[in-house]
Scaffold this motif. Structure first.
Motif, PDB file in Angstrom:
ATOM      1  N   GLU A 210       0.824  -1.197   0.000  1.00 20.84           N
ATOM      2  CA  GLU A 210       0.000   0.000   0.000  1.00 20.84           C
ATOM      3  C   GLU A 210       0.865   1.257   0.000  1.00 20.84           C
ATOM      4  N   THR A 211       0.409   2.278  -0.696  1.00 21.57           N
ATOM      5  CA  THR A 211       1.050   3.589  -0.606  1.00 21.57           C
ATOM      6  C   THR A 211       0.591   4.284   0.668  1.00 21.57           C
ATOM      7  N   ALA A 212       1.295   5.350   1.046  1.00 22.98           N
ATOM      8  CA  ALA A 212       0.884   6.128   2.211  1.00 22.98           C
ATOM      9  C   ALA A 212      -0.516   6.699   2.016  1.00 22.98           C
ATOM     10  N   GLU A 213      -0.830   7.091   0.786  1.00 25.87           N
ATOM     11  CA  GLU A 213      -2.161   7.623   0.519  1.00 25.87           C
ATOM     12  C   GLU A 213      -3.221   6.544   0.698  1.00 25.87           C
ATOM     13  N   GLU A 214      -2.955   5.331   0.241  1.00 30.36           N
ATOM     14  CA  GLU A 214      -3.922   4.235   0.402  1.00 30.36           C
ATOM     15  C   GLU A 214      -4.122   3.888   1.872  1.00 30.36           C
ATOM     16  N   ARG A 215      -3.058   3.943   2.658  1.00 31.40           N
ATOM     17  CA  ARG A 215      -3.207   3.685   4.093  1.00 31.40           C
ATOM     18  C   ARG A 215      -4.044   4.772   4.756  1.00 31.40           C
ATOM     19  N   LEU A 216      -3.849   6.017   4.311  1.00 30.20           N
ATOM     20  CA  LEU A 216      -4.634   7.114   4.863  1.00 30.20           C
ATOM     21  C   LEU A 216      -6.111   6.960   4.520  1.00 30.20           C
ATOM     22  N   LEU A 217      -6.389   6.584   3.274  1.00 31.11           N
ATOM     23  CA  LEU A 217      -7.779   6.425   2.851  1.00 31.11           C
ATOM     24  C   LEU A 217      -8.472   5.288   3.594  1.00 31.11           C
ATOM     25  N   ALA A 218      -7.700   4.291   4.048  1.00 26.68           N
ATOM     26  CA  ALA A 218      -8.289   3.167   4.773  1.00 26.68           C
ATOM     27  C   ALA A 218      -8.663   3.526   6.200  1.00 26.68           C
ATOM     28  N   GLN A 219      -8.168   4.649   6.695  1.00 27.05           N
ATOM     29  CA  GLN A 219      -8.484   5.079   8.052  1.00 27.05           C
ATOM     30  C   GLN A 219      -9.772   5.894   8.064  1.00 27.05           C
ATOM     31  N   ASP A 220     -10.407   5.911   9.200  1.00 26.45           N
ATOM     32  CA  ASP A 220     -11.572   6.773   9.377  1.00 26.45           C
ATOM     33  C   ASP A 220     -11.097   8.203   9.556  1.00 26.45           C
ATOM     34  N   GLU A 221     -11.662   9.121   8.772  1.00 22.51           N
ATOM     35  CA  GLU A 221     -11.283  10.520   8.891  1.00 22.51           C
ATOM     36  C   GLU A 221     -11.775  11.104  10.210  1.00 22.51           C
ATOM     37  N   ALA A 222     -10.951  11.954  10.801  1.00 19.50           N
ATOM     38  CA  ALA A 222     -11.334  12.604  12.049  1.00 19.50           C
ATOM     39  C   ALA A 222     -12.537  13.513  11.804  1.00 19.50           C
ATOM     40  N   PRO A 223     -13.453  13.587  12.763  1.00 21.31           N
ATOM     41  CA  PRO A 223     -14.630  14.459  12.585  1.00 21.31           C
ATOM     42  C   PRO A 223     -14.224  15.927  12.524  1.00 21.31           C
TER      43      PRO A 223
ATOM     44  N   ASN B  87      -1.444  12.918  10.067  1.00 20.80           N
ATOM     45  CA  ASN B  87      -1.348  12.369   8.716  1.00 20.80           C
ATOM     46  C   ASN B  87      -2.129  13.253   7.753  1.00 20.80           C
ATOM     47  N   ILE B  88      -1.654  13.318   6.516  1.00 23.96           N
ATOM     48  CA  ILE B  88      -2.269  14.205   5.535  1.00 23.96           C
ATOM     49  C   ILE B  88      -2.131  13.590   4.153  1.00 23.96           C
ATOM     50  N   GLY B  89      -3.013  13.996   3.240  1.00 23.07           N
ATOM     51  CA  GLY B  89      -2.932  13.491   1.882  1.00 23.07           C
ATOM     52  C   GLY B  89      -1.765  14.093   1.130  1.00 23.07           C
ATOM     53  N   PRO B  90      -1.292  13.438   0.074  1.00 23.95           N
ATOM     54  CA  PRO B  90      -0.116  13.905  -0.661  1.00 23.95           C
ATOM     55  C   PRO B  90      -0.362  15.233  -1.359  1.00 23.95           C
ATOM     56  N   ALA B  91       0.680  16.038  -1.413  1.00 21.70           N
ATOM     57  CA  ALA B  91       0.706  17.325  -2.111  1.00 21.70           C
ATOM     58  C   ALA B  91       2.074  17.929  -1.888  1.00 21.70           C
ATOM     59  N   VAL B  92       2.424  18.921  -2.706  1.00 22.81           N
ATOM     60  CA  VAL B  92       3.655  19.690  -2.487  1.00 22.81           C
ATOM     61  C   VAL B  92       3.302  21.082  -1.953  1.00 22.81           C
ATOM     62  N   SER B  93       2.078  21.251  -1.512  1.00 22.68           N
ATOM     63  CA  SER B  93       1.606  22.527  -0.995  1.00 22.68           C
ATOM     64  C   SER B  93       2.264  22.863   0.339  1.00 22.68           C
ATOM     65  N   SER B  94       2.290  24.160   0.647  1.00 24.08           N
ATOM     66  CA  SER B  94       2.697  24.642   1.959  1.00 24.08           C
ATOM     67  C   SER B  94       1.445  25.138   2.686  1.00 24.08           C
TER      68      SER B  94
ATOM     69  N   GLU C 288      -6.336  19.570  14.515  1.00 28.48           N
ATOM     70  CA  GLU C 288      -7.623  18.943  14.221  1.00 28.48           C
ATOM     71  C   GLU C 288      -8.251  19.582  12.980  1.00 28.48           C
ATOM     72  N   PRO C 289      -8.922  18.761  12.146  1.00 29.84           N
ATOM     73  CA  PRO C 289      -9.553  19.318  10.944  1.00 29.84           C
ATOM     74  C   PRO C 289     -10.782  20.150  11.283  1.00 29.84           C
ATOM     75  N   LEU C 290     -10.916  21.285  10.599  1.00 27.59           N
ATOM     76  CA  LEU C 290     -12.064  22.169  10.795  1.00 27.59           C
ATOM     77  C   LEU C 290     -13.037  22.066   9.624  1.00 27.59           C
ATOM     78  N   TRP C 291     -12.519  22.126   8.393  1.00 27.87           N
ATOM     79  CA  TRP C 291     -13.360  21.895   7.222  1.00 27.87           C
ATOM     80  C   TRP C 291     -12.493  21.429   6.059  1.00 27.87           C
ATOM     81  N   LYS C 292     -13.159  20.812   5.086  1.00 24.07           N
ATOM     82  CA  LYS C 292     -12.469  20.340   3.889  1.00 24.07           C
ATOM     83  C   LYS C 292     -13.366  20.579   2.680  1.00 24.07           C
ATOM     84  N   HIS C 293     -12.831  21.266   1.689  1.00 21.27           N
ATOM     85  CA  HIS C 293     -13.532  21.422   0.423  1.00 21.27           C
ATOM     86  C   HIS C 293     -12.970  20.413  -0.564  1.00 21.27           C
ATOM     87  N   ARG C 294     -13.871  19.688  -1.257  1.00 17.94           N
ATOM     88  CA  ARG C 294     -13.454  18.596  -2.128  1.00 17.94           C
ATOM     89  C   ARG C 294     -13.866  18.863  -3.572  1.00 17.94           C
ATOM     90  N   ASP C 295     -12.961  18.564  -4.490  1.00 21.73           N
ATOM     91  CA  ASP C 295     -13.257  18.591  -5.921  1.00 21.73           C
ATOM     92  C   ASP C 295     -12.880  17.242  -6.508  1.00 21.73           C
TER      93      ASP C 295
END
Length: 573
Positions: free
Chosen positions: A163-176, A225-232, A261-268
């Motif tokens: 599994e990639t790190a991203e696949e392991r992250l997706l297998a986890q339950d996201e924090a509320p 843990n966080i999803g992959p990106a080169v963002s700052s 802790e996560p506050l909000w997430k916008h998804r595309d």
């Protein structure tokens, strides 16, 4: 066949093959470890020596005709079959050349080892073992993938089925999400509004930290843990903003500054991936007027409410500007002013109305690039400067009029321009070519950008540099260096940190370095020589190309797997 009959076979001429393969492996694997910046030459040398091994085998090895031409046919067949079933990460890396680049030294080694071992084998056995050995060597590449490469072009190999790190992250339950998080104060100014801070120059003032990290090291506050990106990061109040990829969705995310802790997430529902840096966006979101402006890896431009994450408007900037994502995606972080949002897409600049998202103007179609638009404020008026494969171009912010241009050789321009104390521009030639200084002047005929000097002793590539006290400091390949801005002469070069990033603590003449391996270091920002003042290993684990952010004494770092916050020790008094 008897031993006496076997001896009638001509003895193989081994020494040329052994010598060529020995030199090939030293060139390909030893030299880059000693001199990382020599990797391109090592690869080319390895391929050339591979061709020499083929010539030796076909014409000077004394092998039988069946062995010589049958072995070559087996190799061509094995290469062709393997290429069809490689993992995508290997098949698409380095324009499809990764497999031969890595496989050719292995094939040459197997060929020479076979020649040494098979000297007294029967002819039928010799031919069969050679064919099988070449096939197995090539087919072995079907078992692996790469998680990407370092700045020195070293690959991070893994078994194909893991599994990639991203696949392991997706297998986890996201924090509320925390719906009760604090609201941004209306009209307040972001402490760290986006890419490289307020001036896009990685300069931090008003902070003095303790430098004896053996006694008082940076203290970890949280890790996430966080999803992959080169963002700052962008930071305002108790909120931090970044971008990430999670499966087939590209996210703009908001986290709590003190807890992670996560506050909000916008998804595309878009995804960008390349085999070098991996999946996810490349740009950093920008905060302005209570909004978050983001550009995704495929060219999706969003304006979001910074408090709630609600979508205010969205544009397909790639479609608006008719641009196709280059190899590493759209990487320019949005530049925002009172009226406009500027985005760079593969060498072209677009200006959107900040409130409505309507396209006001687009710049001349340039060649590709990965730099972010840069605001240059002068007494004669503001300019927006964009680095692209053409060179440097300055635009009038209101209408996109081209004010001046500096044409350069090369292609991949990534690094932001720097500004000297007297208003001159420092421009990276890109691709490790060097740095140049240009004086900007204006008269009745318009603007001129005249070169004052250029140097190849300081070569920023995709690691931004900082300007301090009449000198520039930054990465020359994997090694830090400093040049005098008066004449471009190098002051010093020292310390290996891979292809990392850095901040300038201007009040203390210090560089805060985040290495490519995820370690932290304090380095003196003085021209009299390289000095590492302090070091803290293991802030992050793994390749780190993301720029750090620093607000008050809280340092925010991330890579494509995790993000963390560290409290830097403050200086006494």
């Amino acid at each position: 066949m008897s031993i006496s009959q076997n001896r009638e076979l001509p003895p193989l001429r081994l020494w040329p093959g052994v010598l060529l393969v020995a030199v090939q492996w030293v060139a390909r694997y030893v030299v880059p470890r000693l001199i990382p910046e020599a990797m391109p030459f090592a690869v080319l040398g390895s391929l050339a020596l591979g061709l020499a091994v083929v010539v030796w085998w076909l014409f000077f090895s004394r092998a039988s005709r069946w062995e010589r031409w049958g072995g070559l046919a087996s190799l061509v067949l094995a290469f062709g079959i393997t290429q069809q079933f490689l993992h995508e990460s290997i098949a698409s890396t380095m324009m499809g050349l990764m497999f031969p680049i890595y496989a050719i030294p292995s094939v040459c080694l197997v060929l020479v080892l076979w020649a040494i071992a098979a000297e007294r084998w029967p002819r039928a056995r010799r031919w069969g073992v050679l064919a099988v050995a070449l096939l197995v060597t090539c087919f072995g590449w079907l078992l692996v993938r790469t998680n990407g490469m370092t700045g020195a072009a070293q690959q991070d190999f893994a078994w194909r089925w893991t599994e990639t790190a991203e696949e392991r992250l997706l297998a986890q339950d996201e924090a509320p999400l925390r719906a009760s998080a604090s609201v941004l104060a209306s009209g307040s100014v972001a402490e760290w509004p986006g890419f490289r801070g307020a001036g896009r120059d990685s300069v931090v003032t008003g902070l003095a930290i303790a430098t004896d990290w053996n006694r008082t090291p940076p203290m970890e506050v949280w890790r996430q843990n966080i999803g992959p990106a080169v963002s700052s990061f962008a930071v305002q109040g108790e909120r931090i903003f970044t971008q990430e990829q999670r499966g087939e969705e590209e996210l703009v995310s908001c986290y709590h500054r003190r807890t992670g802790e996560p506050l909000w997430k916008h998804r595309d529902a878009v995804r960008f991936w390349d085999s070098h840096a991996g999946a996810g966006p490349r740009a950093t979101p920008t905060l302005y007027g209570g909004r978050v402006y983001s550009l995704g890896g495929t060219g999706l431009l969003n304006a979001l409410d910074a408090t709630s994450g609600d979508l205010l408007w969205s544009r397909d900037a790639a479609g608006d500007l008719d641009r196709k994502a280059p190899g590493w995606g759209f990487a320019g972080s949005p530049l925002v002013t009172d009226e406009l949002v500027f985005v760079a897409l593969a060498g072209e600049l677009g200006a959107y109305e900040r409130e409505s998202g309507e396209l006001r103007w687009r710049g001349p179609a340039g060649r590709y690039g990965y730099s972010s638009p840069h605001l240059l404020e002068r007494s004669e008026g503001a300019q927006v400067v964009l680095m692209s494969s053409f060179g440097a171009t300055a635009f009038g912010p209101d209408d996109g009029e081209v004010l001046w241009e500096v044409e350069m050789e090369g292609t991949s321009r990534i690094v932001q321009p720097g500004l000297t104390a007297d208003g001159d521009l420092l421009l990276s030639d890109g691709e490790g070519r060097g740095l140049r200084r240009h004086a900007l002047t204006a008269d009745a005929s318009g603007w001129k950008a005249e070169e004052r000097w250029s140097t190849n002793r300081f070569k920023p590539y995709f690691n931004d540099f900082v300007v301090h006290g009449g000198h520039a400091y930054g990465f020359d390949g994997p090694i830090l260096a400093s040049v005098d801005l008066a004449d471009g002469q190098r002051n010093w070069k020292g310390g290996r940190y891979g292809n990392g990033q850095l901040l300038l603590l201007a009040d203390q003449d210090l560089l805060l370095v985040l290495s490519e391996q995820g370690d932290l270091a304090l380095v003196s920002a003085r021209p009299d020589g390289f000095e590492e003042v302090a070091r803290f290993d293991g802030a992050l684990d793994g390749k780190t190309w993301n720029h750090p952010a620093l607000v008050d004494d809280l340092l925010l770092v991330r890579n494509g797997v995790e993000m963390a916050a560290f409290r830097l020790p403050r200086a006494a008094g």
